[in-house]
Write an enzyme that holds these catalytic residues in place. Structure first.
Site, PDB file in Angstrom:
ATOM      1  CE  LYS A 160       0.941  -7.009 -17.327  1.00  0.00           C
ATOM      2  NZ  LYS A 160      -0.339  -6.455 -16.831  1.00  0.00           N
ATOM      3  CG  ASP A 178      -1.467 -10.697 -23.205  1.00  0.00           C
ATOM      4  OD1 ASP A 178      -1.873 -10.197 -22.147  1.00  0.00           O
ATOM      5  OD2 ASP A 178      -2.098 -11.557 -23.842  1.00  0.00           O
ATOM      6  NE  ARG A 244      11.155   6.328   2.181  1.00  0.00           N
ATOM      7  CZ  ARG A 244      10.887   7.496   2.776  1.00  0.00           C
ATOM      8  NH1 ARG A 244      10.195   7.525   3.904  1.00  0.00           N
ATOM      9  NH2 ARG A 244      11.329   8.616   2.236  1.00  0.00           N
TER      10      ARG A 244
END
Length: 315
Positions: A160, A178, A244
């Site tokens: 991340k 965080d 998809r």
């Protein structure tokens, strides 16, 4: 959980004068709604919202001055309750002796401002709505991409912070890393910011903690943003079917708001920063009325229908 707001916070924020009842500065303010007690000044207390912050402006005080001494004492006696946070006098007006006497006896703060009533009431409402909004803290990274607030979530170590760093290098802005503090400031409106302790900081494993504003400049950070999309990073699973086409629109609930959820599988070779950037732009296009997946589906359906019609002609 909403933050605890006291009368003292209001006095400090708007630089108000405390006229009496300093003991009452510790009283909590539990609702953002304000009240101008016009009917109560006339003696009608049947539906008096005593839990609200009470504002006395020029209209209320001018009318109050026309009452008899006995009526003024009666109004203030019923007006100053234990549930009322404080009494606010606007326009710097003189305060009735009856109010000062009873408020002092009941340790209720009477505060005063020189600002006009309507202007001050609007500013206080905005301040209280922000402070009293339901809030929570979520583990993740919050970035601003082309004005779209993207909350990146996922398990620890999935990438991340590295993704956020690459996005900053691409010209986007970091809000929090965080830990993200989130407030619901209105219906279906979530605003995220960084805790004060870690504001502008980004943790990169192997490098350590870096200050984004120091390294990349003030244009690389933002204090808060509205959260529009949650992008969840997860390890690629071979046996899992991923969307998809982009027709399936998932949501996740944060506090009382449903937010668009996009799940991105992570494996070596995928440029997560570019994918997150494209996801933000695609979300923006959808809200502008263009849905690429839906248009593709419509064209495919039309093509298949045309082929079927041709086959029927041959039959």
């Amino acid at each position: 959980m909403a933050k605890n707001v006291k009368v003292a916070d209001l006095v400090k924020q708007f630089h108000m004068e405390v006229v009496c009842g300093e003991e009452g500065l510790k009283r909590p303010i539990t609702v953002a709604d304000l009240y101008r007690p016009g009917l109560e000044m006339a003696g009608y207390f049947n539906y008096f919202p005593q839990e609200r912050l009470q504002i006395l402006g020029k209209t209320e005080l001018t009318f109050f001055a026309t009452l008899s001494e006995e009526a003024r004492r009666d109004r203030m006696d019923r007006f100053c309750t234990e549930e009322t946070p404080c009494i606010l006098i606007t326009r710097g007006m003189d305060i009735p002796e009856e109010l000062l006497t009873i408020a002092s006896e009941r340790q209720m703060a009477v505060i005063r401002s020189k600002m006009p009533t309507t202007t001050l009431a609007s500013q206080i409402t905005d301040f209280l709505e922000n402070k009293l909004a339901p809030s929570t803290t979520i583990h993740g990274v919050l970035v601003d991409i082309y004005g779209i607030g993207i909350l990146i979530s996922g398990s620890s170590g999935i990438g991340k912070s590295e993704t956020a760093l690459e996005l900053v290098k691409r010209g986007h802005r970091l809000i929090a890393d965080d830990a993200v503090e989130i407030r619901q400031t209105a219906q279906n409106v979530l605003v995220g910011n960084a805790p004060e302790l870690i504001k502008h900081l980004l943790e990169i494993r192997g490098v350590g903690i870096i200050n984004v504003m120091t390294l990349f400049g003030a244009g690389a950070i933002r204090n808060s943003t509205k959260i529009s999309v949650v992008i969840n990073l997860e390890i690629w699973q071979q046996d899992k079917q991923y969307d998809r086409l982009g027709l399936d629109e998932e949501t996740t609930k944060i506090i009382d708001t449903d937010v668009t959820l996009v799940t991105i599988p992570v494996r070596p070779g995928r440029n997560l920063a570019v994918i997150v950037e494209v996801a933000a732009m695609n979300y923006r296009l959808k809200h502008m009325g263009y849905n690429a997946a839906q248009q593709f589906t419509n064209k495919l359906t039309a093509t298949l229908s045309g082929d079927m019609d041709e086959n029927e002609d041959y039959d």
